[in-house]
Design an enzyme around this catalytic site. Sequence first.
Site, PDB file in Angstrom:
ATOM      1  N   LYS A 225     -26.085  22.824  47.777  1.00 40.45           N
ATOM      2  CA  LYS A 225     -25.675  22.659  46.614  1.00 40.45           C
ATOM      3  C   LYS A 225     -26.717  22.264  45.782  1.00 40.45           C
ATOM      4  O   LYS A 225     -27.789  21.759  46.074  1.00 40.45           O
ATOM      5  CB  LYS A 225     -24.374  21.760  46.725  1.00 40.45           C
ATOM      6  CG  LYS A 225     -23.127  22.505  46.925  1.00 40.45           C
ATOM      7  CD  LYS A 225     -21.872  21.820  46.487  1.00 40.45           C
ATOM      8  CE  LYS A 225     -20.677  22.812  46.987  1.00 40.45           C
ATOM      9  NZ  LYS A 225     -19.401  21.957  46.957  1.00 40.45           N
ATOM     10  N   ARG A 259     -18.096  21.685  55.421  1.00 41.64           N
ATOM     11  CA  ARG A 259     -18.313  23.092  55.049  1.00 41.64           C
ATOM     12  C   ARG A 259     -19.511  23.530  55.123  1.00 41.64           C
ATOM     13  O   ARG A 259     -20.283  23.151  53.997  1.00 41.64           O
ATOM     14  CB  ARG A 259     -17.182  23.223  53.688  1.00 41.64           C
ATOM     15  CG  ARG A 259     -17.123  24.660  53.367  1.00 41.64           C
ATOM     16  CD  ARG A 259     -16.310  24.633  51.958  1.00 41.64           C
ATOM     17  NE  ARG A 259     -16.166  25.963  51.577  1.00 41.64           N
ATOM     18  CZ  ARG A 259     -17.137  26.664  50.816  1.00 41.64           C
ATOM     19  NH1 ARG A 259     -17.973  26.180  50.291  1.00 41.64           N
ATOM     20  NH2 ARG A 259     -16.689  27.979  50.540  1.00 41.64           N
TER      21      ARG A 259
HETATM   22  N1  HH2 Z   1     -17.357  24.314  47.492  1.00 41.10           N
HETATM   23  C1  HH2 Z   1     -17.183  25.621  46.950  1.00 41.10           C
HETATM   24  C2  HH2 Z   1     -16.579  26.608  47.225  1.00 41.10           C
HETATM   25  N2  HH2 Z   1     -15.361  26.087  47.918  1.00 41.10           N
HETATM   26  N3  HH2 Z   1     -14.127  24.316  48.921  1.00 41.10           N
HETATM   27  C3  HH2 Z   1     -14.247  22.836  49.320  1.00 41.10           C
HETATM   28  N4  HH2 Z   1     -12.909  22.688  49.825  1.00 41.10           N
HETATM   29  N5  HH2 Z   1     -15.229  22.060  48.992  1.00 41.10           N
HETATM   30  C4  HH2 Z   1     -16.229  22.510  48.338  1.00 41.10           C
HETATM   31  O1  HH2 Z   1     -17.104  21.745  48.099  1.00 41.10           O
HETATM   32  C5  HH2 Z   1     -16.550  23.832  48.026  1.00 41.10           C
HETATM   33  C6  HH2 Z   1     -15.271  24.758  48.270  1.00 41.10           C
HETATM   34  C7  HH2 Z   1     -18.571  26.267  46.353  1.00 41.10           C
HETATM   35  O2  HH2 Z   1     -19.533  26.716  47.296  1.00 41.10           O
HETATM   36  P1  HH2 Z   1     -19.665  28.201  47.745  1.00 41.10           P
HETATM   37  O3  HH2 Z   1     -18.504  28.894  48.436  1.00 41.10           O
HETATM   38  O4  HH2 Z   1     -20.933  28.373  48.651  1.00 41.10           O
HETATM   39  O5  HH2 Z   1     -20.094  28.772  46.367  1.00 41.10           O
HETATM   40  P2  HH2 Z   1     -19.275  29.870  45.314  1.00 41.10           P
HETATM   41  O6  HH2 Z   1     -18.305  28.890  44.885  1.00 41.10           O
HETATM   42  O7  HH2 Z   1     -20.391  30.387  44.322  1.00 41.10           O
HETATM   43  O8  HH2 Z   1     -18.556  30.979  46.096  1.00 41.10           O
END
Ligand code: HH2
Length: 296
Positions: A225, A259
């Site tokens: 992040k 995660r």
């Molecule tokens: N962060 C992201 C997405 N979903 N869910 C939970 N529970 N906690 C988190 O910190 C979280 C989440 C963002 O990360 P990522 O899925 O890699 O990116 P994007 O939202 O751009 O798909």
Amino acid sequence: MEERFWQCGGRRLPLTTPLLMGILNVTPDSFSDGGSHANTAAAVAHGLRLAEEGADIIDVGGESTRPGARPVPVDEECRRVVPVIRALARETDRPISVDTRKAEVARRALAAGACIVNDVAALAGDAAMLPVVRDAGAGAVLMHMQGTPETMQQAPRYDDVVAEVRGWLERRVTEVVAAGIPAERLAIDPGIGFGKTLGHNLALLGALESLAAIGPPLLVGLSRKRFIGEITGAPVPERLAGSLTALVWCVWRGAGILRVHDVRASRQALRVAMALAAGARPREAPAGLPSGPAFV
Ligand code: HH2
């Protein structure tokens, strides 16, 4: 120590050691892996790789929630995630979560074989979401976010970020339990990067024990992040070392679910972190991990 479980559909996920939730984004625009698994076959192959590398849960998402992201229509989100979930449910025994804010997407994903709804809006963004999760008997992640992904990073403001996030998560757990979802189906998440500055993220990561003390298993998502880039200057593809360092900190401070994008490396970091914790425990750490107080 009494064994704890996260109850998700018909499955009981043991919380004896922290669980790794592997990230599978079936999107063109996710902040770190957007476009990498954008078609069904590539996404399924990556999901199976995550399972083989040691993911305890596979988290399938079809809508990016990065700052400024544009919402995706229900049918398009379902087109992305449902076939992937159906194939993974057939081809692996790993529990599958769906990362969505939409009740209809959750409903179809649960019918296709998911058993957890990971909702960054904590089941409150869509009025139909809570009944869908309750009636399916699914597990749910309740995450804290200030604002929405479209606007959340414009000017996040708190008087006391730890007290406010903690109070909000406590209230949300109480509300969701009162609405019929038993506490043992819930996990909570401070929402690193969701309406938070670097200072807010660091304050929350520094206070994980007080969040873990709320009760439900504490999930933390910090893999690759922006705050890691803000500390180090590293671009997204070069944030593995920072992600693993933060992962170890989190498990030592009571996180029960991590995660992550990089499952193989995270599994190794987790094994070493747990071995170090076990070695230190007789002298320095009277409490058990992962749910007990920290020892670092
Ligand atoms: N962060 C992201 C997405 N979903 N869910 C939970 N529970 N906690 C988190 O910190 C979280 C989440 C963002 O990360 P990522 O899925 O890699 O990116 P994007 O939202 O751009 O798909």
